[in-house]
Design an enzyme around this catalytic site. Structure first.
Site, PDB file in Angstrom:
ATOM      1  N   GLU A 770      -6.698 -12.891 -24.624  1.00 10.35           N
ATOM      2  CA  GLU A 770      -8.142 -12.896 -24.343  1.00 10.35           C
ATOM      3  C   GLU A 770      -8.299 -12.537 -22.889  1.00 10.35           C
ATOM      4  O   GLU A 770      -7.844 -13.279 -22.013  1.00 10.35           O
ATOM      5  CB  GLU A 770      -8.718 -14.269 -24.612  1.00 10.35           C
ATOM      6  CG  GLU A 770      -8.765 -14.601 -26.087  1.00 10.35           C
ATOM      7  CD  GLU A 770      -9.311 -15.995 -26.310  1.00 10.35           C
ATOM      8  OE1 GLU A 770     -10.327 -16.335 -25.685  1.00 10.35           O
ATOM      9  OE2 GLU A 770      -8.686 -16.735 -27.070  1.00 10.35           O
ATOM     10  N   CYS A 804     -14.993 -15.647 -18.034  1.00  6.67           N
ATOM     11  CA  CYS A 804     -14.906 -14.277 -18.542  1.00  6.67           C
ATOM     12  C   CYS A 804     -16.206 -13.908 -19.233  1.00  6.67           C
ATOM     13  O   CYS A 804     -16.547 -12.739 -19.361  1.00  6.67           O
ATOM     14  CB  CYS A 804     -13.711 -14.116 -19.470  1.00  6.67           C
ATOM     15  SG  CYS A 804     -13.640 -15.354 -20.739  1.00  6.67           S
TER      16      CYS A 804
END
Ligand SMILES: Cc1cc2nc3c(=O)[nH]c(=O)nc-3n(C[C@H](O)[C@H](O)[C@H](O)COP(=O)(O)OP(=O)(O)OC[C@H]3O[C@@H](n4cnc5c(N)ncnc54)[C@H](O)[C@@H]3O)c2cc1C
Length: 1021
Positions: A770, A804
């Protein structure tokens, strides 16, 4: 405005309430209780008078309006129409109005009334007629509830009211306040009002009934304030700080009110502000001797306790204050919000409970009513349009021998005019709550009124539109016969939402439900949290495991694998459930560790712990069914099955930004699926990761099954991902490290490395990665700026932008160009809102911006800021408050939030992930253009859209290429199972964390086909 042309039918007179002996013959036969008889007598007289007022009744007109009539006939039409009304003030051109109207009314299931349908279908001429008609209807509707654009324009109406025997309380519309600038402007308007209104009212004729109560004179001039409009920091999490900021603006207003003899009433808003508002009110009353009132809500389950608390306070402190008792205007919002958060619903579930509570609170307040001048206590004003609720209070007055003047009735402008006139006729003191202001700030108020007036629960609708029977209208609050008790959503949430399987023997045997975040509006929760984080210490963990030690860990993990693989899936799952319970027990302490180790603010830390608990509980439930063999088809003679097996040794490389949640998520996903795990946490946050491992060991996970490897990434981390015995790497972090891991994990190519032909590895590693994001939020022309500004600010600067998912680009649609009104207004409000952020020590609840993770990160972020400034980009940046000792001591790690304006598409601020509090505002000429800009970066993680145009929302769902799209909300804060999280493109490979298929990545499927036929015979035939 021509709204005040009402005249009472007969001149006001004193008490005309019939005695109990003359109770109407239609009194319900079952009513033999004296109090009920009396309430019925008073109420039926009141109602009869009100229903006699057939002329000039705005409330009746309201219901006969075509829009309202259609809305009440068709719930789908009502939803779409009210949504359109809500968006309307933002629509600046006839084309935009027409476009949105047709869009809303074109939604599935909406039956468009013939007149509108014809207008919509018939070409350009009809188009302008349709928009003109709808505009004038909406403005007409607003003007019923909002008395004027400002106090001056409302003044003739207020005088007319006064002449008609009705007093007023003026409210300046404005609720969401996003900046100090807006708070200052609102406060200035109030000061102006208080300084000027009394002089304007002084010339009005004397109205003894309106200017005195049983204790003496009362002010002619009365205003109502909403505290949330007076500060951009009305957040009870930092109740002292918020109170200071509010008092700074409130005290001059209250002092002016004291000097000018103006009555000031504090409105009551959402439940989250209730205790805070009461405390603020009490402090203000203690500091300034003004004529003070506070609204209190009966739809709250805490209503009676709140009332008692207020009365005790007044008497203990020898104060005389007023309370405006209302039922409450935010019932839907409270109900929705509490379910979303998994919190107990603060409001009653059924209308009769609110009505009963209203009567109980009335009794409490009447008991505390001062009897003579100089007495302390609470004077009661009743904010209701419900004749039963009012009659009950009047009966209560009588029962206590209190005069009618001891009670004031209050009703809203534009509502229940018949009742107002009936009350004035009966000699009661009646006050109208009169909102003034522009349509945009008034929209929230208007929509609340529309909802309230069209609700099936509305007494007013029953009384004046449905013309319900007097007996029913005046009935004592009680459940309708045969009705079911309301369902407690909190109790049934897991089954109602069914977010996961509920395997037998796992945890409580129920489906997963999200762990509720702390409700920091509750003093007790705040206090407990504050104490726990003050005690918390970060374990000292050295990142010194060597590559050699890491290889030994792989050896141990490999040996432990077979036994762990063969452990019953339910046993493994229950270890996770147990770990979740241990985390719950240590919950605030875990937050404290993250606040200290990672610089998380209170809410961010608490959310991190909740997410970790969620991963444990969710994956525990999802894992068990995976290990049950699934039969495919029902063929006789052939048994087809699929079964999953663990992969082997997993290496988890976790980031520092969600140091508990993400670390736990990846670790337990691997464990619960039967893999053995080596955890290598980020070098910045090994402390919290070590606690996580302790908890899992304590919950029963064997030490060789889970090993902790705090170490430098470049050496030990690199060795781990390259170890050929490792079967799986789960990584969350930056794009560049992720790509390196992907390369390192792959076996050498036999085409480029001859050695690879002889030295063939036993398996191909699975990598789940990720990575980053360059996330955009689009602000459409119809967006609600109040909400969008706050959501963008939170998404961009929450945890210093180090997520993020953080918003780093905001794309504003403005057809008039980069200097157009939408760009200008949004940029201005956003930058002003940013200035309301507090920079400081994350241990302090009022801190919004703490230091970034380390000096290296700070320098990198500063590099982006300096280059953008040097390139001449227009910007607004905060200054670091170096007078704050914590900031001064940690200056090298602090980066003040910055917004850069009109950032070109090819600028690095528009392309590169910054991972800090830096936001680029970009312009788009249309919604399509905004989508194009949003989709440009190679990252595809999160995105947001603020729009009130249904077709644009639909288009975004189709075309906004991101893993997680958020509509009309911020783009961070994904919840396990509800918002499975993860992106594509350069944002990562693998399926979504916290989603139903996440665990599949940690296992390998095996299919088995068995021929069960022996010599032509097979079972099951
Ligand atoms: C002068 C004045 C000032 C006001 N100031 C405030 C204020 O500061 N803060 C504020 O919140 N409101 C305020 N209100 C608004 C007020 O709360 C609503 O107008 C009021 O709730 C309507 O109540 P009613 O007695 O007129 O009508 P009713 O029809 O008898 O009651 C309607 C109310 O019942 C409640 N209700 C509806 N459905 C349910 C259900 N299923 N279960 C439980 N309860 C339900 C809701 O509160 C709803 O508003 C004020 C009203 C007036 C008249």
């Amino acid at each position: 405005m021509g709204l005040f042309s009402r005249k009472p039918k007969t001149p006001a007179q004193t008490v005309v309430i019939p005695s109990s002996t003359t109770a109407s013959p239609t009194a319900p036969a079952t009513t033999n209780d004296a109090r009920e008889q009396r309430i019925f007598a008073i109420g039926s007289d009141f109602l009869a008078r009100a229903r006699g007022h057939k002329t000039s009744v705005l409330s009746a007109k309201f219901y006969s309006d075509a829009l309202m009539e259609w809305s009440m006939k068709d719930p789908n039409f009502k939803v779409q129409m009210f949504r359109f009304v809500d968006a309307y003030p933002m629509l600046k051109t006839p084309d935009a109005i027409y476009d949105h109207l047709t869009d809303y009314l074109g939604q599935e299931g909406v039956t468009v009334p013939g007149v509108i349908a014809t207008a919509i279908k018939t070409g350009a001429v009809a188009k302008s007629v349709a928009t003109a008609t709808i505009s004038s209807q909406i403005k007409g509707m607003a003007s019923k509830f909002i008395a004027g654009q400002d106090a001056a324009s409302a003044l003739p109406g207020l005088k007319q009211l006064w002449d008609d025997g009705i007093a007023s309380s003026v409210d300046l519309l404005g609720e969401t306040c996003v900046s100090d600038e807006e708070a200052d402007s609102y406060a200035a308007k109030y000061l102006d009002l208080i300084n000027n209104l009394p002089a304007a009212m002084a010339a009005w004729k004397s109205q003894p009934r309106l200017e005195s109560d049983h204790l003496g004179a009362i002010p002619r001039c009365n205003v109502s304030v909403k505290i949330s409009a007076l500060s951009a920091r009305t957040d009870p999490i930092d109740s002292e700080g918020a109170m200071r900021d509010l008092m700074r603006r409130l005290l001059p207003i209250l002092e002016a009110a004291r000097d000018k003899g103006v009555f000031v009433n504090f409105d009551m808003e959402h439940h989250a502000l209730k205790d805070f508002t009461i405390e603020l009110f009490q402090r203000c009353v203690t500091q300034v001797n003004f004529n003070a009132g506070l609204a209190m809500q009966a739809y709250l389950r805490s209503g009676v306790d709140d009332a008692k608390r207020m009365c005790e306070w007044a008497i203990r402190n020898k104060r005389k204050v007023s309370v405006r008792l209302v039922k409450g205007a935010y019932w839907d919002a409270e109900t929705i919000k509490s379910e979303l958060h998994g919190w107990p619903n603060p409001v009653w579930a059924q209308k009769w409970q609110t009505d009963r509570c209203f009567e109980q609170m009335t009794e409490v307040f009447l008991d505390a009513c001062p009897r003579k001048q100089g007495d302390s206590g609470v004077c009661l004003a009743l904010g209701s349009h419900n004749a039963r609720s009012i009659a009950a209070a009047l009966a209560g007055l009588e029962a206590r021998g209190l005069p009618q003047s001891a009670l004031e009735l209050q009703m809203l402008h534009g509502m229940a005019d018949q009742l107002k006139h009936a009350a004035a006729e009966m000699g009661l003191r009646m006050r109208e709550y009169v909102p003034v202001g522009e349509m945009i700030p008034g929209m929230a108020y208007l929509v609340r009124r529309l909802l309230e007036n069209t609700s099936n629960e509305s007494w007013l609708k029953a009384g004046f539109m449905d013309n319900a029977d007097v007996g029913a209208l005046l009935r004592s609050p009680a459940p309708k016969s045969g009705s079911q008790p309301a369902t407690d959503l909190l109790a049934i949430n897991p089954e109602r939402h069914n977010l996961s399987p509920a395997p037998k023997g796992v945890g409580n045997g129920r489906p997963f439900f999200t762990e509720a975040i702390r409700d920091f509006s509750e003093g007790a929760q705040r206090e407990k949290f504050g104490q726990a984080i003050a005690r918390a210490t970060v374990p000292k963990v050295a990142n010194e495991r060597t590559p050699e030690q890491a290889r030994e860990m792989v050896t141990r993990a490999s040996k432990a694998f077979a036994a762990w693989r063969d452990t019953d899936a339910v046993t493994r799952a229950n270890m996770l459930v147990k770990a979740a319970q241990i985390m719950r027990e240590q919950r605030d302490g875990l937050s404290g560790v993250m606040i200290r180790e990672a610089g998380k603010t209170w809410r961010e830390a608490d959310a991190d712990v909740c997410e970790a608990i969620d991963f444990l509980e969710y994956y525990a439930r999802c894992a068990v069914p995976l290990f049950q063999r699934q039969r495919l088809g029902k063929f006789v003679g052939e048994l087809d099955e699929v079964v999953y097996q663990p992969r082997g040794v997993a290496v988890v490389i976790s980031p520092w930004n969600f140091p508990l949640a993400i670390c736990s998520g990846m670790t337990v996903a691997a464990l619960v699926t039967g893999n053995t795990v080596i955890v290598k946490p980020a070098e910045q946050t090994p402390g919290i990761a070590s606690i996580m491992c302790d908890i899992l060991w304590q919950a029963g996970v064997p030490k060789d099954v889970l090993q902790f490897c705090p170490a430098p990434g470049e050496t030990t981390g690199a060795a781990l991902v390259r170890d050929p015995r490792v079967a799986l790497v789960a990584f969350t972090g930056s794009r560049d490290v992720g790509l390196d891991i992907l390369h390192a994990a792959a076996p050498a190519s036999p085409f480029s490395s001859p050695d690879a032909r002889t030295n063939v590895p036993t398996h191909i590693k699975k990598v789940i990665a990720e990575l980053g994001g360059k996330n955009a939020m689009i602000i459409d022309t119809s967006a609600d700026f109040d909400e969008a500004v706050i959501a963008v600010r939170q998404s961009a600067f929450g945890f210093q932008g180090q997520k993020c998912s953080a918003c780093s680009r905001v794309i504003v649609v403005d057809e008039q160009g980069p200097q157009g009104p939408a760009m200008t207004m949004f940029s201005r409000r956003l930058t002003e809102a940013m200035k309301a952020l507090t920079i400081g020590d994350p241990l302090h609840p009022g801190t919004d911006i703490a230091p970034v993770i380390d000096v290296e990160a700070a320098n990198k972020i500063r590099g982006f800021i300096e280059r953008a400034k040097a390139g001449g980009l227009k910007h607004v940046g905060l200054e670091l408050p170096t007078s704050n000792p914590f900031v001064a001591a940690n200056a090298s790690r602090f980066v003040a939030p910055h917004v850069f304006l009109n950032v070109p598409e090819d600028h690095e601020l528009a392309r590169e992930e910054i991972f800090g509090p830096v936001l680029a505002v970009m312009h788009a000429s249309s919604f399509e253009d905004a989508l194009r800009i949003a989709n440009t970066p190679t990252y595809k993680l999160t995105g947001g859209v603020y729009s009130r145009k249904p077709s644009h929302i639909e288009q975004a769902k189709r075309e906004f290429c991101v893993g997680n799209l958020y509509i009309n909300r911020g783009c961070t804060g994904a919840l396990v199972a509800r918002h499975p999280f993860g992106g594509f493109g350069m944002s990562g490979v693998g399926s979504k964390a916290g989603g139903a298929d996440y665990l599949l990545q940690f296992v390998e499927p095996r299919a088995i086909a068995e021929n069960t036929m022996r010599r032509g015979f097979a079972p099951e035939l």
